[in-house]
Write a protein that holds these residues in place. Structure first.
Motif, mmCIF file in Angstrom:
data_model
loop_
_atom_site.group_PDB
_atom_site.id
_atom_site.type_symbol
_atom_site.label_atom_id
_atom_site.label_comp_id
_atom_site.label_asym_id
_atom_site.label_seq_id
_atom_site.Cartn_x
_atom_site.Cartn_y
_atom_site.Cartn_z
ATOM 1 N N TRP A 1 -11.327 -0.197 6.870
ATOM 2 C CA TRP A 1 -10.071 0.342 6.357
ATOM 3 C C TRP A 1 -9.598 -0.534 5.196
ATOM 4 O O TRP A 1 -10.054 -1.661 5.020
ATOM 5 N N ARG A 2 -8.665 0.029 4.393
ATOM 6 C CA ARG A 2 -8.124 -0.714 3.254
ATOM 7 C C ARG A 2 -7.090 -1.734 3.747
ATOM 8 O O ARG A 2 -6.667 -1.669 4.895
ATOM 9 N N SER A 3 -6.678 -2.655 2.900
ATOM 10 C CA SER A 3 -5.543 -3.536 3.210
ATOM 11 C C SER A 3 -4.503 -3.352 2.122
ATOM 12 O O SER A 3 -4.358 -4.183 1.238
ATOM 13 N N PRO A 4 -3.758 -2.240 2.178
ATOM 14 C CA PRO A 4 -2.850 -1.902 1.074
ATOM 15 C C PRO A 4 -1.578 -2.739 1.073
ATOM 16 O O PRO A 4 -1.177 -3.268 2.114
ATOM 17 N N THR A 5 -0.968 -2.866 -0.106
ATOM 18 C CA THR A 5 0.384 -3.431 -0.142
ATOM 19 C C THR A 5 1.340 -2.278 0.145
ATOM 20 O O THR A 5 1.131 -1.163 -0.329
ATOM 21 N N PRO A 6 2.381 -2.550 0.951
ATOM 22 C CA PRO A 6 3.273 -1.458 1.363
ATOM 23 C C PRO A 6 3.958 -0.778 0.171
ATOM 24 O O PRO A 6 4.306 -1.437 -0.816
ATOM 25 N N LYS A 7 4.135 0.541 0.281
ATOM 26 C CA LYS A 7 4.922 1.272 -0.717
ATOM 27 C C LYS A 7 6.409 1.010 -0.462
ATOM 28 O O LYS A 7 6.773 0.399 0.534
ATOM 29 N N LYS A 8 7.269 1.536 -1.376
ATOM 30 C CA LYS A 8 8.716 1.350 -1.206
ATOM 31 C C LYS A 8 9.244 2.146 -0.019
ATOM 32 O O LYS A 8 10.106 1.689 0.714
ATOM 33 N N ASP A 9 8.737 3.391 0.119
ATOM 34 C CA ASP A 9 9.151 4.131 1.308
ATOM 35 C C ASP A 9 8.113 5.159 1.758
ATOM 36 O O ASP A 9 7.206 5.519 1.020
ATOM 37 N N TYR A 10 8.306 5.566 3.019
ATOM 38 C CA TYR A 10 7.350 6.440 3.684
ATOM 39 C C TYR A 10 8.090 7.576 4.391
ATOM 40 O O TYR A 10 9.274 7.467 4.682
ATOM 41 N N ASP A 11 7.352 8.642 4.677
ATOM 42 C CA ASP A 11 7.928 9.700 5.510
ATOM 43 C C ASP A 11 8.099 9.191 6.944
ATOM 44 O O ASP A 11 9.117 9.415 7.583
ATOM 45 N N VAL A 12 7.054 8.519 7.440
ATOM 46 C CA VAL A 12 7.123 7.991 8.806
ATOM 47 C C VAL A 12 6.592 6.563 8.812
ATOM 48 O O VAL A 12 5.548 6.275 8.219
ATOM 49 N N ILE A 13 7.321 5.675 9.490
ATOM 50 C CA ILE A 13 6.786 4.341 9.770
ATOM 51 C C ILE A 13 6.535 4.258 11.267
ATOM 52 O O ILE A 13 7.413 4.557 12.082
ATOM 53 N N VAL A 14 5.309 3.884 11.627
ATOM 54 C CA VAL A 14 4.976 3.629 13.018
ATOM 55 C C VAL A 14 5.037 2.126 13.211
ATOM 56 O O VAL A 14 4.355 1.380 12.509
#
Ligand SMILES: Cc1cc2nc3c(=O)[nH]c(=O)nc-3n(C[C@H](O)[C@H](O)[C@H](O)COP(=O)(O)OP(=O)(O)OC[C@H]3O[C@@H](n4cnc5c(N)ncnc54)[C@H](O)[C@@H]3O)c2cc1C
Ligand SMILES: [Zn+2]
Lengths: 416, 96
Positions: free
Chosen positions: A24-37
């Motif tokens: 899997w990737r190791s992304p830097t978080p975006k500013k916002d999401y539809d859902v955060i788990v």
């Protein structure tokens, strides 16, 4: 995502297995999401996977304070079965069992699901009455099960001691052939890989420290790496659920306690099924590597220390040695604890909360590994539609106010 | 393994002598029938389950057979004090 197959194995062998794609990737978080788990255990990862796969919501982040699958998912004894007593519970666990049956294919990842059957032993008359009642209830719900005699138990697990002279003689058992075990890490990794391929951001080493709300609705989470916005926050944090709930001013009816397990040195194959006993309190299976995997009891008092009391382990070992006298010579290799969140009725909470856009999936206590696929499936549906999935409705947090508890202390009696 | 000081016996004893009684200082409602379902459910089932300082009841099962309270850190398992039922803790989350 590159598919795993015999062909890809061969192809990668040519380059000495040095060029496999990252799982899997190791992304830097975006500013916002539809859902955060919140929580990257098996349940959280499965939730993200089904949100993306079934509901087409792919703007999702899973936020995990440690590493993926490092909580109870990594610490459990991997027993899978669905022979719970009440309709609501048995249907939820059986949905899960059905998903397990196709999971390796679904995820293109070998979760090593092995349907080696599960025996739940009875040691006295009341045990046997309960077992008969439970097996009958299971069969009415279309779930496989049989009541078996000590002689049949001996055929299934030849090393077991069925002598009438033992302190707690074995009088019979329930036998669920479709039950068994799976590889704990593989389940987390398989769901993680599948979710990542569908666009889900898996953010590790990031702890959620607050839940930001505005006008009674969730707007995002504070983390050790800053604020991340979200329209919906789905918490799947097992033993730490009360701590996370408190961040949003929500109270839960769960208590967190250490549950322990231990494994022996690897020995030759000698036990090809799962044996559990409520009455003497022990459960045992043998891993593919050869180690005996033994589950102990839950501590009697609250704790977040990921270690348990020694006398609890001692008690379990006594039980195992009485059931399997041959194992008295086996040396134990490792022992550990995980923090389990138990509900007063030994059933989970899969629910909306009083805060708009905040959902909880917790309270699986000592027995949620088996439910990983089903829990993720119904929770994803509940979060996507902001309405409980039909199989999740009974597990609403409201039941602790209405009194509609689902008492599974019998079927969940032994910690597993 | 906890070593618990029983304030009645005035002795440090092994945890196996005791049984756990859950969160302390939960007051039983005087008029249960006057409560809403939410309040009654909260009294019966909802707990603070704190990670850190926790006030809890213990029962000296194979000793004096009396209840008392303890203030314990649920992460380190350190018992900070034990005190008799009906008295208040001197250590709370606030003053730690
Ligand atoms: C010793 C033992 C034996 C068991 N045996 C069995 C068994 O045989 N069969 C069975 O069905 N079940 C068993 N269980 C229960 C099972 O392990 C759990 O019910 C199940 O794994 C829970 O999965 P989960 O994904 O919800 O939790 P976890 O895998 O614990 O995931 C929760 C995650 O949330 C993360 N988290 C917590 N707080 C935060 C935060 N603030 N911010 C970010 N992340 C956070 C944690 O780091 C963790 O990774 C056993 C448990 C134990 C401890
Ligand atoms: Zn005493």
């Amino acid at each position: 995502m590159k598919k795993y197959s015999a062909f890809s194995l061969l192809k990668n062998a040519l380059s000495y297995h040095e060029n496999w794609q990252k799982v899997w990737r190791s992304p830097t978080p975006k500013k916002d999401y539809d859902v955060i788990v919140v929580g990257g255990g098996g349940h959280g990862l499965a939730t993200a996977y089904y949100l993306a796969k079934v509901h087409g919501i792919t703007n999702i982040a899973v936020i995990e304070k440690g590493y993926l699958g490092g909580g109870n998912t990594a610490r459990n004894t991997t027993i899978i079965r669905s022979n719970y007593l009440w309709d609501e519970a048995s249907q939820l666990y059986d949905l899960s069992l059905k998903l397990w049956e196709g999971l390796s294919q679904e995820l293109n990842y070998n979760v090593m699901f092995s349907q080696r059957g599960v025996l739940n032993l009875g040691h006295n008359l009341q045990d046997m009455r309960d077992i008969e009642r439970r097996v009958n209830a299971n069969r009415l719900n279309g779930i496989d099960g049989e009541v078996v005699s000590p002689e049949r138990i001996k055929e299934i697990a030849p090393l077991i001691n069925i002598s009438r002279n033992s302190r707690y003689p074995i009088l019979g058992a329930s036998w669920q052939p479709r039950g068994g075990t799976a590889r704990h890490d593989a389940v987390a990794w398989g769901y993680a890989r599948g979710a990542d391929a569908l666009g889900v951001d898996l953010i590790q080493q990031t702890e959620v420290t607050g839940i930001r709300r505005k006008d009674g609705a969730v707007v995002g989470v504070e983390t050790t790496h800053g604020f991340i916005g979200a329209r919906k926050v789905a918490c799947v944090t097992a033993g730490n659920s009360s701590v996370v709930a408190a961040m949003a001013g929500v109270r839960l009816p769960v208590e967190s306690r250490p549950l322990q397990a231990l494994v022996s040195e690897p020995v030759k194959p000698c036990l090809d099924t799962v044996v559990m006993s409520n009455a003497v309190h022990g459960y045992i299976s043998q891993s593919d590597k050869g180690d005996l995997v033994i589950g102990a009891g839950v501590d009697s008092y609250n704790g977040y220390g990921q270690r348990g009391s020694f006398h609890v382990v001692e008690h379990t070992i006594q039980a195992i040695c009485e059931l399997f006298p041959a194992f008295s010579r086996v040396r134990m290799n490792r022992q550990w604890g995980g923090i389990v969140d138990t509900c007063p009725d030994a059933c989970p909470i899969i629910s909306k909360t009083s805060v708009q856009g905040l959902y909880f999936n917790c309270g699986w206590g000592t027995g949620g590994f088996k439910a990983t696929p089903g829990s993720g499936y119904v929770f994803a549906d509940t979060v996507a539609n902001d309405h409980p999935h039909p199989l999740a409705a009974a597990f609403n947090i409201d039941r602790f106010n209405t009194g509609a508890l689902i008492d599974e202390h019998g079927a969940a009696g032994v910690a597993h | 393994m906890l070593l618990i000081h029983c304030p009645h016996c005035q002795e440090d004893r092994d945890e196996e002598e005791f049984s756990y009684g859950g969160e302390a200082h939960i007051v039983r409602p005087l008029e249960p029938e006057a409560l809403s379902d939410e309040e009654w459910g909260d009294y019966l089932f909802f707990r603070t389950n704190s990670r850190g300082i926790h006030h809890e009841m213990w029962y000296h099962l194979v000793g004096c057979r009396r209840y008392f309270n303890a203030t314990r850190n649920t992460v380190t398992y350190e018992i900070l004090e034990t005190y008799k039922t009906g008295t208040q803790p001197t250590i709370t989350g606030a003053n730690l």
